[in-house]
Each structure stands twice: as C-alpha cells, then as structure tokens.
Enzyme design. Sequence first.
Site, PDB file in Angstrom:
ATOM      1  N   GLY A 107      -4.895  -5.271   6.921  1.00  0.00           N
ATOM      2  CA  GLY A 107      -6.001  -4.358   7.201  1.00  0.00           C
ATOM      3  C   GLY A 107      -6.918  -4.804   8.324  1.00  0.00           C
ATOM      4  N   ARG A 124     -13.579  -8.247  -0.402  1.00  0.00           N
ATOM      5  CA  ARG A 124     -12.961  -7.825   0.863  1.00  0.00           C
ATOM      6  C   ARG A 124     -12.439  -6.390   0.759  1.00  0.00           C
ATOM      7  NH1 ARG A 124      -7.665  -5.782   2.210  1.00  0.00           N
ATOM      8  NH2 ARG A 124      -7.121  -6.455   4.312  1.00  0.00           N
ATOM      9  N   THR A 179       0.826  -1.203   0.000  1.00  0.00           N
ATOM     10  CA  THR A 179       0.000   0.000   0.000  1.00  0.00           C
ATOM     11  C   THR A 179       0.865   1.259   0.000  1.00  0.00           C
ATOM     12  OG1 THR A 179      -1.829  -1.066   1.120  1.00  0.00           O
ATOM     13  CG2 THR A 179      -1.577   1.268   1.555  1.00  0.00           C
ATOM     14  N   GLY A 193      -0.373  -2.460   6.235  1.00  0.00           N
ATOM     15  CA  GLY A 193      -0.243  -3.725   6.949  1.00  0.00           C
ATOM     16  C   GLY A 193      -1.498  -4.545   6.754  1.00  0.00           C
TER      17      GLY A 193
END
Length: 333
Positions: free
Chosen positions: A254, A228, A200, A252
């Site tokens: 989520g 998701r 991310t 990280g």
Amino acid sequence: MAQHRNKSIDTSSSKHHAVALAIHGGASNIKLAELSEEQQQIYKQTLSTSLDSGYAILSRGGTAEEAVVASILILENSPFFNAGKGSVFTNDSTIEMDAAIMSGKNLKAGAICGVQTIKNPITAAFQVMKHSKFLLLSGAGAEKFAREQGCEMESPEYFKTEFRWKQFMKLKNSDSVQLDNDSKSYVQPIDESKTEKYGTVGCVAIDQYGNIAAGTSTGGIVNKKYNRIGDSPIIGAGTYANNETCAISCTGKGEDFMRLVVAHDISCLMEYKHFSLSKAMEEVIQVKLKAHHGRGGCIGIDKHGNIYQSFTTTAMFRGMIDRKGNKQVAIFK
Ligand code: ASP
C-alpha cells in the site's frame, strides 16, 4: 482529483449497455511450483463464485456498485483471502480491516478503515457512500456507524483463522520458527509470509446503464503496527472510479500505491492524455510503479466495458466476465 464534470446517466434509459466485471484476490510473488493443483482449484472456484454473484446482479439490472459489493462479499467470507474472515494479524495480534467503494457516475465514494467487528467491510463502505456526509470513517466510529446502518457485526474472534495466526507467528519470530505449509491433511491457504502475497480483494464493474464502479477490501499487511492504513480505502490510491475514464482496484504494498496515487494516476492519463485503459495501466504499473520498486498490480474497466489488468508480481489472483459474457479466472501470468 479530476474535476467533477461527469454527466449523470439516466438509469431509466431503455438502451442497455453490455455488462461486465473483473475481480482480483491479491497480487503474489508465488511460483507455480509452490501452489498445488488442489490449492489452485479452491482459489479459482472461489473467484468463479464471486464473479457469478456480481454478474447475477448486473444481469438483472442491478447497479455496478451493487455488483461490486456482491462479488467482494464472497471473497470477504472466504478464509482464503486477506479480507473479512481470514484477514491477516497486526503486530498486536488483532485484525484491522479497510475497504472502499466508489461510483464513477457521480464520484461518490465511501470508505472505512481500522475496523475489527464489521463482518463485511465492503457493505459498511457502501453504507458510508449512500448515507454519510463523510467519506472515510475509522475505527470505533466506523463500527458505530455500521451498527446504526444495520450492518452485520461479528466478534473479533470470527475473523481469526488458525492459518493466519501461524503465519503471523512465523513472521513475528521469523528467525526461530520454520515455515510449515506442507501438511496435506487439508488445503492450506498460501503462506503469505513466505510468498509475499498481498491477498486484498477488489472488483470493478460496468452496469447496463453504462455506469462503472470500483471496490477494494483488505486486512492490510501481516504484522502491521501503529494502526497502519494502506492504499485500499484511500480514494485515488487503491480505489477509484470515474465514468469519464475508468474504475480501478489495486493490490500490493500500500505504501507504494499511496505515494504514486496509482488508481487516480491511471485515470488522469486517460482523461488528460487520452490514453486507452491498457496503455495508461501499463504506464503506471509497468513503468512508474516498477521504477519505484513497487510491488503489486490492479484491475480496471473503462467506460466502454473494456477490462484490463497489470501486475509486477509473478501472479495476481483474478477473474473476469467480459462484455460478451466470456468468463476467465487466472492466477499466473
Ligand atoms: N494493498 C494492501 C495494503 O497495503 C495489501 C494488499 O493488497 O494485499 O493494505
């Protein structure tokens, strides 16, 4: 959520605050030996370009939100990060991206999730913040809104890279397929299925008016199912900004960040317990997240322009230009 008692800051004020920004390109459990010099250079160069892009906006009087969008755009357009082009594949062989942006000045925020055709999800999130009465839009509706706002659209094929496809196939059939990332014929992005890299991207910034902002953009996690959604577009979990406290962008797993409401928790410690940014972040990431076996980290900036980062993984791709104009990019601890 913190009470809305922010004082709006007058952007016509002649008193200029020192500008600063920080970015991340994902937390990772990669080890130094697994990343070649060449790979490190490419990642660092892209981070550096991203910093320059956001800083240029801040230097010419742009807002923190505009700088966040500009910095994230560079990372979304790079195939090396898990956002925009180069996003990871879902279990259905599709790409579904999430993004959010928040202004600390007025607690306005915009977010989109599960989108497949918006070239730069962070720009769509920014449009939601500016032009929608809603805060979080999803799927086809988010894409319709983005088109109406004139956001650049791409076919789903644009986002797909060969590397990500191979990575997905390895993960999907992990018992039968060997990892193969030692080709030296071209620079391979890091194999996240092997290293548990959460690629991310995110940015936090303070502008010359003293306003702070945060943004995050992601393709989510490899092989995700059932539409998701992770923490990145969830205000308070993966993204949060409040001029009274700090601006935070997380990376990280989520699920860990959502259940601990990480970004807002850091802000709360600053607001209610008067912790500094560093103390609040250490408490939430190194104590709380670790205690819950959470993996990842975050970057943050406070209302004075102090920058801090913390992560529980071995590495987090990151960079900053501080209030004095000092620039740094780093990957490992
Ligand atoms: N936090 C993101 C998610 O769970 C993944 C990442 O940080 O790379 O969707």
